[in-house]
Design an enzyme around this catalytic site. Sequence first.
Site, PDB file in Angstrom:
ATOM      1  N   CYS A 114      -3.896  16.412   1.528  1.00 44.29           N
ATOM      2  CA  CYS A 114      -5.327  16.041   1.508  1.00 44.29           C
ATOM      3  C   CYS A 114      -6.170  16.842   2.489  1.00 44.29           C
ATOM      4  O   CYS A 114      -7.389  16.853   2.382  1.00 44.29           O
ATOM      5  CB  CYS A 114      -5.492  14.545   1.770  1.00 44.29           C
ATOM      6  N   HIS A 249     -12.808  12.907   4.479  1.00 50.69           N
ATOM      7  CA  HIS A 249     -11.863  12.769   3.376  1.00 50.69           C
ATOM      8  C   HIS A 249     -11.972  11.348   2.851  1.00 50.69           C
ATOM      9  O   HIS A 249     -12.087  10.392   3.613  1.00 50.69           O
ATOM     10  CB  HIS A 249     -10.445  13.057   3.876  1.00 50.69           C
ATOM     11  N   ASN A 279      -9.399   8.754  -4.214  1.00 51.58           N
ATOM     12  CA  ASN A 279      -8.931   9.835  -3.341  1.00 51.58           C
ATOM     13  C   ASN A 279      -8.515  11.015  -4.218  1.00 51.58           C
ATOM     14  O   ASN A 279      -7.516  10.941  -4.933  1.00 51.58           O
ATOM     15  CB  ASN A 279      -7.742   9.305  -2.506  1.00 51.58           C
TER      16      ASN A 279
HETATM   17  N1  COA Z   1      -3.017  -5.228  -5.336  1.00 48.49           N
HETATM   18  C1  COA Z   1      -2.667  -6.398  -4.784  1.00 48.49           C
HETATM   19  N2  COA Z   1      -1.840  -6.519  -3.739  1.00 48.49           N
HETATM   20  C2  COA Z   1      -1.346  -5.377  -3.206  1.00 48.49           C
HETATM   21  C3  COA Z   1      -1.656  -4.106  -3.740  1.00 48.49           C
HETATM   22  C4  COA Z   1      -2.522  -4.064  -4.851  1.00 48.49           C
HETATM   23  N3  COA Z   1      -2.894  -2.905  -5.436  1.00 48.49           N
HETATM   24  N4  COA Z   1      -1.020  -3.177  -3.016  1.00 48.49           N
HETATM   25  C5  COA Z   1      -0.332  -3.824  -2.070  1.00 48.49           C
HETATM   26  N5  COA Z   1      -0.530  -5.159  -2.201  1.00 48.49           N
HETATM   27  C6  COA Z   1       0.035  -6.232  -1.381  1.00 48.49           C
HETATM   28  C7  COA Z   1       1.318  -5.842  -0.691  1.00 48.49           C
HETATM   29  O1  COA Z   1       2.420  -6.027  -1.545  1.00 48.49           O
HETATM   30  C8  COA Z   1       1.326  -6.804   0.460  1.00 48.49           C
HETATM   31  O2  COA Z   1       1.795  -8.066   0.004  1.00 48.49           O
HETATM   32  P1  COA Z   1       2.699  -9.011   0.952  1.00 48.49           P
HETATM   33  O3  COA Z   1       1.820  -9.334   2.120  1.00 48.49           O
HETATM   34  O4  COA Z   1       2.986 -10.154   0.063  1.00 48.49           O
HETATM   35  O5  COA Z   1       3.881  -8.181   1.320  1.00 48.49           O
HETATM   36  C9  COA Z   1      -0.143  -6.950   0.830  1.00 48.49           C
HETATM   37  O6  COA Z   1      -0.872  -6.526  -0.332  1.00 48.49           O
HETATM   38  C10 COA Z   1      -0.559  -6.129   2.018  1.00 48.49           C
HETATM   39  O7  COA Z   1      -0.042  -4.796   1.865  1.00 48.49           O
HETATM   40  P2  COA Z   1      -0.438  -3.627   2.804  1.00 48.49           P
HETATM   41  O8  COA Z   1       0.259  -2.375   2.360  1.00 48.49           O
HETATM   42  O9  COA Z   1      -0.255  -4.066   4.233  1.00 48.49           O
HETATM   43  O10 COA Z   1      -1.999  -3.526   2.480  1.00 48.49           O
HETATM   44  P3  COA Z   1      -3.120  -2.699   3.170  1.00 48.49           P
HETATM   45  O11 COA Z   1      -4.209  -3.553   3.621  1.00 48.49           O
HETATM   46  O12 COA Z   1      -2.540  -1.719   4.165  1.00 48.49           O
HETATM   47  O13 COA Z   1      -3.705  -1.853   1.952  1.00 48.49           O
HETATM   48  C11 COA Z   1      -3.560   0.411   1.154  1.00 48.49           C
HETATM   49  C12 COA Z   1      -2.882  -0.950   1.242  1.00 48.49           C
HETATM   50  C13 COA Z   1      -2.642   1.370   0.425  1.00 48.49           C
HETATM   51  C14 COA Z   1      -4.859   0.237   0.373  1.00 48.49           C
HETATM   52  C15 COA Z   1      -3.889   0.908   2.581  1.00 48.49           C
HETATM   53  O14 COA Z   1      -2.741   0.758   3.397  1.00 48.49           O
HETATM   54  C16 COA Z   1      -4.335   2.318   2.654  1.00 48.49           C
HETATM   55  O15 COA Z   1      -5.365   2.683   2.116  1.00 48.49           O
HETATM   56  N6  COA Z   1      -3.577   3.148   3.378  1.00 48.49           N
HETATM   57  C17 COA Z   1      -3.936   4.512   3.677  1.00 48.49           C
HETATM   58  C18 COA Z   1      -3.739   5.312   2.464  1.00 48.49           C
HETATM   59  C19 COA Z   1      -4.157   6.703   2.673  1.00 48.49           C
HETATM   60  O16 COA Z   1      -5.087   6.970   3.351  1.00 48.49           O
HETATM   61  N7  COA Z   1      -3.410   7.578   2.012  1.00 48.49           N
HETATM   62  C20 COA Z   1      -3.704   8.918   1.855  1.00 48.49           C
HETATM   63  C21 COA Z   1      -3.791   9.666   3.117  1.00 48.49           C
HETATM   64  S1  COA Z   1      -4.402  11.152   2.633  1.00 48.49           S
END
Ligand code: COA
Length: 322
Positions: A114, A249, A279
């Site tokens: 990215c 980004h 993204n």
């Molecule tokens: N819909 C519903 N629930 C979801 C889900 C979705 N699409 N994706 C994950 N969950 C659930 C998980 O299973 C977890 O459930 P649990 O508590 O029962 O285990 C809960 O939501 C929390 O998961 P978590 O991964 O801690 O969520 P989060 O708040 O961190 O959000 C992302 C997930 C991916 C949106 C977030 O972590 C993110 O954006 N990360 C950075 C990604 C990024 O920048 N990537 C590219 C870099 S270039």
Amino acid sequence: MIRYSKVLGTGGYLPAEIRTNAQISETVDTSDSWIFERTGIKNRHIAAPHESAASMAETAARQALEAANCDPSDIDLIIVATGTPEYVYPSTACLLQQRLGIKNAAAFDVQAACSGSIYALSIADQFIKSGGSKKALIIGTEICSRIVDWTDRGTCILFGDGAGAVLLGASDEAGVLSTHIHSDGEYENLLYCRNPQTTTAETQDDAGFINMRGNEVFKVAVNTLGRIVDETLEANNMAKEDIDWLVPHQANIRIIMATAKKLKMSMDQVVVTLENQGNTSSASVLLAFNEAVRDGRIKRGQVVLLEAFGAGFTWGSALIKY
Ligand code: COA
């Protein structure tokens, strides 16, 4: 005399098909409200089967050339950032060179996930400042939809397709003020996509798809982007108030808001395209930059901070006097 590289033109391309959160909710256990609240994303564009990283790059590049009133034959350097090239080789940059009918240029790809477009911008800036190039085309182009596992709700909600372009030219007037690029290979396991054809036999299972430990990536991204903002300001002897626009980004609205807060910037000074694009990896910063230039928000003479973070991990920034 100091030579600068200056932005001469910008361009962008988004495929026609739009995939909504509601559509994704039909195939994986998620909802429009969960996705929007946790990420800021509502829609993303999906490339048609006939499209490729090079075809999207061509449209974005032609727009940038037109905006700058520049003939393709004047381009002497083409750098394409992509994690989704159609070929192992030739590079997407060479495919683009052919499409644009450019004969005498160096063309190559960079792979920095990215952060790719910031890496490409930084490389082009060095070439121009050292006299190695007079006009350089920088592209970020991605078909993330083809490396997303559409059964994985942790990643398939995030990514989209598109291409962004910037044309840089040598100038005696201030343009790109500084670029800063970094990487730390320690974080391979938090975010990766293995090449199914070249990975080892033991790692075939998850090959070909984006794998991410989102929560851990999130934390490192917020901290790292905070540091790069400080580094960029210090290198230019500037204060937070000197920045007119933040073009981040587009990975997650909460990451973007954390960086804006660090800069004490109102969200009105932050270019956000995430809601309707998701993204788009290496394309995202250049797509956002192009959008704000074209709709008149970013004006000539203003100071713009571009920043990105991605797999590797890689991260970087570019401070530009537009
Ligand atoms: N819909 C519903 N629930 C979801 C889900 C979705 N699409 N994706 C994950 N969950 C659930 C998980 O299973 C977890 O459930 P649990 O508590 O029962 O285990 C809960 O939501 C929390 O998961 P978590 O991964 O801690 O969520 P989060 O708040 O961190 O959000 C992302 C997930 C991916 C949106 C977030 O972590 C993110 O954006 N990360 C950075 C990604 C990024 O920048 N990537 C590219 C870099 S270039």
